[in-house]
Design an enzyme around this catalytic site. Structure first.
Site, PDB file in Angstrom:
ATOM      1  CB  CYS A   2      42.154  61.231  -7.787  1.00 29.85           C
ATOM      2  SG  CYS A   2      43.678  60.984  -6.865  1.00 29.85           S
ATOM      3  NE  ARG A  28      38.447  58.403 -11.710  1.00 30.29           N
ATOM      4  CZ  ARG A  28      39.000  57.832 -12.767  1.00 30.29           C
ATOM      5  NH1 ARG A  28      38.303  56.951 -13.455  1.00 30.29           N
ATOM      6  NH2 ARG A  28      40.217  58.146 -13.139  1.00 30.29           N
ATOM      7  CD1 TRP A  75      44.852  55.083  -5.101  1.00 29.01           C
ATOM      8  CD2 TRP A  75      43.103  54.623  -3.800  1.00 29.01           C
ATOM      9  NE1 TRP A  75      45.008  53.811  -4.614  1.00 29.01           N
ATOM     10  CE2 TRP A  75      43.947  53.507  -3.819  1.00 29.01           C
ATOM     11  CE3 TRP A  75      41.928  54.573  -3.036  1.00 29.01           C
ATOM     12  CZ2 TRP A  75      43.660  52.335  -3.112  1.00 29.01           C
ATOM     13  CZ3 TRP A  75      41.650  53.409  -2.346  1.00 29.01           C
ATOM     14  CH2 TRP A  75      42.502  52.316  -2.387  1.00 29.01           C
ATOM     15  CG  ASN A 101      42.930  61.018 -12.128  1.00 30.75           C
ATOM     16  OD1 ASN A 101      43.611  60.303 -11.403  1.00 30.75           O
ATOM     17  ND2 ASN A 101      42.312  60.569 -13.200  1.00 30.75           N
ATOM     18  N   GLY A 102      46.181  62.015 -11.525  1.00 30.05           N
ATOM     19  CA  GLY A 102      47.350  61.606 -12.297  1.00 30.05           C
ATOM     20  C   GLY A 102      48.611  61.731 -11.476  1.00 30.05           C
ATOM     21  CD  GLU A 479      47.713  36.147  -9.011  1.00 34.86           C
ATOM     22  OE1 GLU A 479      48.006  35.579  -7.948  1.00 34.86           O
ATOM     23  OE2 GLU A 479      46.788  36.972  -9.110  1.00 34.86           O
ATOM     24  CE  LYS A 483      43.271  36.471  -8.963  1.00 32.50           C
ATOM     25  NZ  LYS A 483      44.324  37.114  -8.293  1.00 32.50           N
ATOM     26  CD  GLU A 486      41.178  35.124  -5.513  1.00 30.98           C
ATOM     27  OE1 GLU A 486      40.943  35.921  -4.623  1.00 30.98           O
ATOM     28  OE2 GLU A 486      41.809  35.429  -6.553  1.00 30.98           O
ATOM     29  CG  HIS A 502      59.939  14.958  -9.113  1.00 31.56           C
ATOM     30  ND1 HIS A 502      60.882  13.954  -9.126  1.00 31.56           N
ATOM     31  CD2 HIS A 502      60.483  15.978  -9.823  1.00 31.56           C
ATOM     32  CE1 HIS A 502      61.951  14.355  -9.796  1.00 31.56           C
ATOM     33  NE2 HIS A 502      61.733  15.581 -10.241  1.00 31.56           N
ATOM     34  CE  LYS A 602      40.768  44.195  -3.843  1.00 32.49           C
ATOM     35  NZ  LYS A 602      41.269  43.297  -4.890  1.00 32.49           N
TER      36      LYS A 602
HETATM   37  C1  AGP Z   1      43.840  37.808  -4.518  1.00 34.96           C
HETATM   38  O1  AGP Z   1      43.015  37.727  -5.613  1.00 34.96           O
HETATM   39  C2  AGP Z   1      43.165  37.715  -3.214  1.00 34.96           C
HETATM   40  N1  AGP Z   1      42.139  38.685  -3.076  1.00 34.96           N
HETATM   41  C3  AGP Z   1      44.086  37.561  -2.004  1.00 34.96           C
HETATM   42  O2  AGP Z   1      44.892  36.450  -2.218  1.00 34.96           O
HETATM   43  C4  AGP Z   1      44.990  38.762  -1.669  1.00 34.96           C
HETATM   44  O3  AGP Z   1      45.978  38.905  -2.644  1.00 34.96           O
HETATM   45  C5  AGP Z   1      45.630  38.546  -0.285  1.00 34.96           C
HETATM   46  O4  AGP Z   1      44.611  38.470   0.677  1.00 34.96           O
HETATM   47  C6  AGP Z   1      46.614  39.630   0.066  1.00 34.96           C
HETATM   48  O5  AGP Z   1      46.013  40.880   0.115  1.00 34.96           O
HETATM   49  P1  AGP Z   1      46.876  42.203   0.224  1.00 34.96           P
HETATM   50  O6  AGP Z   1      47.684  42.317  -1.005  1.00 34.96           O
HETATM   51  O7  AGP Z   1      45.864  43.288   0.392  1.00 34.96           O
HETATM   52  O8  AGP Z   1      47.749  42.066   1.445  1.00 34.96           O
END
Ligand code: AGP
Length: 607
Positions: A2, A28, A75, A101-102, A479, A483, A486, A502, A602
């Site tokens: 927060c 924040r 938050w 905050n915490g 993962e 990254k 993306e 394979h 996002k």
């Molecule tokens: C991850 O870097 C991406 N922005 C995307 O894969 C994300 O993880 C996915 O859309 C799921 O989002 P969420 O965790 O908000 O459900």
């Protein structure tokens, strides 16, 4: 995470100053907002849920009078976003107001004690105990500063707390442990805030509070005090050279890099999830006949990592499923004996919510791990826990991934304890691992950043990359690949290393960069053979290995070293860090904006 702010003026109005500070701290947190001041010897609070501008339109918080005031942008961690849970919180008699905050870890016990002593609580937050503790101390006839100091000594967890009181209405008193708190030294006013941008347009002179320190601010003085002893301390202010924009990113060029560096704290906060919630989750999972882990993107990779922990620690079979495939693939198996554990940073991902609703319609119990309290996911689930990461501004998930894995592994451990599938010794190793995680994360981010950047320089012309791992590191490899995809827009491959022969191996030719995630865990000896296979095809091997590694490091062209001794279940939380940095530096090198990669949002709220 927060944002808190405070101001004490010689003359004038705190409302506009606090409003401006909170706007600068909105990054924040932004689910609720509030301010408190003292007018004619009484505390006046204006607060509500909603973003700052929404609450401003409704309550005109910027018009608040008075020369001393505190403000908060929230938050949510404890208690959903609501008017009652918004800060500031006040004591029973309205003599003390506090913002925080915490996470106060022992708030349940303190609340019970205070209720037994006659205090009445209005919110479901952990914060409110602080106001009542100070009220209780003031009853003993001691001054405000001492009342805050003694209250702070009773708190465990992380906190930056700021108080105003009608008892001493010319003062702001604040105290810090683990959560950030900075003092701004003005000429005819003094300020406090979670972060420097809050007061930067008004003063460039700042004093950082240390852990277990408090500060007492009047319009013309700043005193620093040690919480333990009450002794005064002296520290000179320093001049902040950053612009507001740089300061908002903590001095980093991008939010993503800032968020990567925030992970020692965000992992620690995630591990603070109260055992009561973990036990509730574990007992629900223990009753289930079938368990699915459901998520998209990065959150799915967190589920994949957790699957190994559920199998190996709790000896429970769980099926991780990409949310968009869930109903078509598994809907026919879902009934009232099914538990769906859903993971979503935003809590608003359309594919995830559709799958959850489909499961709910078929009678399943829904558990959720999310970063956004009050999100749709928290409303459609039966039990949810927060991952406590604070807002993540970069589109690419970084700190929220490590927090999700942390919470999920804690749930797996709670289930293992309930099912008695874990020995005391194993438990001890894991508990010790949880304790050391923030330190391992910190060491890796600080020590390997420059090395990763230099490796990226050497491979920046590569047209594709491959990520390989075994066991739980398959999730880390996937993962790492996500990254890179993306942010650098390059085609990239990720595989279980054993599966690579394979099919994928036909792609490998001289110079092809293959990144191995190879912790010193129980699958280590098998990955050595996979590294040899790649070297035999003249691939360029970049490996992530433990500090004391011998064989994989010897076979590799480049190595990135990670502290040794990390329990296998926790390795994704540390081994992903260099891969986040790798993707970040490659994007920057290519001239792309890592905070806003093309075509991505996002939160994906469409199917
Ligand atoms: C991850 O870097 C991406 N922005 C995307 O894969 C994300 O993880 C996915 O859309 C799921 O989002 P969420 O965790 O908000 O459900």
């Amino acid at each position: 995470m927060c944002g808190i702010a405070g101001v004490v003026l010689t003359t004038g109005q705190v409302g506009p100053v606090l409003y401006d500070s909170l706007k600068r701290l909105e990054y924040r947190g932004y689910d609720s907002v509030g301010e408190a001041t003292i007018i004619d010897g009484r505390i006046l609070v204006k607060k509500d849920k909603g973003k700052i501008d929404e609450v401003e339109r409704e309550l005109r918080i910027s018009g608040l009078d008075g020369v001393v005031g505190i403000g908060h942008t929230r938050w949510a961690t404890h208690g959903a976003p609501s008017q009652e849970n918004a800060h500031p919180h006040i004591d029973c008699k309205g003599t003390v107001a506090v913002v925080h905050n915490g996470i106060i870890e022992n708030f349940m016990q303190l609340k019970q004690d205070l209720e037994a002593a006659g205090h009445t609580f209005k919110s479901r937050t952990d914060t409110e105990v602080a106001a009542h503790l100070v009220e209780e101390n003031l009853k003993q006839g001691i001054g405000l500063v001492e009342a805050v100091r003694l209250a702070a000594k009773k708190l465990t967890g992380a906190y930056a707390l700021a108080f105003i009181s009608t008892v001493e209405p010319d003062k702001l008193v604040c105290v810090r442990k683990e959560s950030p708190l900075v003092i701004g030294a003005g000429t005819d006013a003094n300020y406090l805030a979670s972060d420097i941008p809050a007061f930067l347009p008004r003063t460039k002179e700042a004093i950082l509070l240390d852990d277990d320190e408090m500060a007492v601010l009047t319009a013309s003085s700043i005193r620093l005090i040690k919480v333990e002893t009450g002794e005064e301390e002296r520290r000179k202010s320093f001049t902040v050279e950053w612009s507001v924009e740089t300061a908002t990113k903590g001095g980093f060029p991008h939010f993503m890099l800032k968020e990567i560096h925030e992970q020692p704290r965000s992992v620690r906060d995630a591990l603070r999830t109260h055992p009561i919630y973990l036990d509730l989750m574990a007992s629900t999972l223990d009753r289930a006949k079938r368990i699915f882990l459901l998520a998209c993107g990065t959150s799915y990779h967190a589920c994949l990592a957790a699957t190994y922990a559920f199998a190996n620690l709790a000896k429970v079979e769980v099926t991780p499923v990409v949310a968009s495939e869930f109903i078509d693939g598994y809907g026919a198996l879902v009934d009232q004996d099914t538990v769906v554990l859903t993971v979503s940073q935003s809590g608003e991902t359309a594919d995830t919510l559709t799958a959850v609703r489909g499961a709910k319609d078929r009678g399943a119990t829904i558990l959720a791990v999310t970063n956004v309290m009050g999100s749709t996911l928290t409303r459609v689930s039966d039990v949810y826990v927060g991952q406590n990461s604070g807002p993540e501004m970069g589109v690419a998930a970084t700190k929220t991934f490590t927090a999700q894995v942390s919470v999920l592994i804690k749930i797996a451990v709670a289930l293992a304890q309930r099912r008695k599938t874990i020995s005391e010794k194993e438990l001890q190793v894991l508990e010790n691992g949880f304790d050391r995680l923030p330190e391992w994360v910190s060491m890796t981010v600080s020590n390997q950043g420059e090395r990763v950047r230099r490796i990226v320089e050497r491979y920046s012309d590569s047209l594709s990359f491959c990520f390989l791992g075994r066991g739980i590191s398959v999730a880390t490899a996937l993962e790492g690949r996500l990254k890179l995809l993306e942010l650098s827009y390059l085609p990239a491959i990720a595989y279980p290393a054993g599966e690579s022969k394979h099919g994928f191996i036909s792609v490998v030719e001289e110079g092809y960069p293959v990144i191995f995630v190879a912790p010193d865990d129980e699958v280590y000896s098998r990955i050595v053979g996979n590294v040899m296979e790649m070297k035999a095809r003249h691939a360029q091997v970049i490996s992530l290995v433990g500090e004391e590694d011998g064989e994989v490091a010897r076979l590799s062209d480049e190595t990135i070293t990670i502290p040794t001794g990390i329990p296998s279940s926790l390795t994704p939380i540390v081994y992903i860090l260099p891969l986040q940095l790798f993707a970040y530096y490659l994007a920057v090198r290519k001239g792309y904006d890592p905070d806003f990669p093309r075509n991505l949002a996002k939160s994906v709220t469409v199917h």
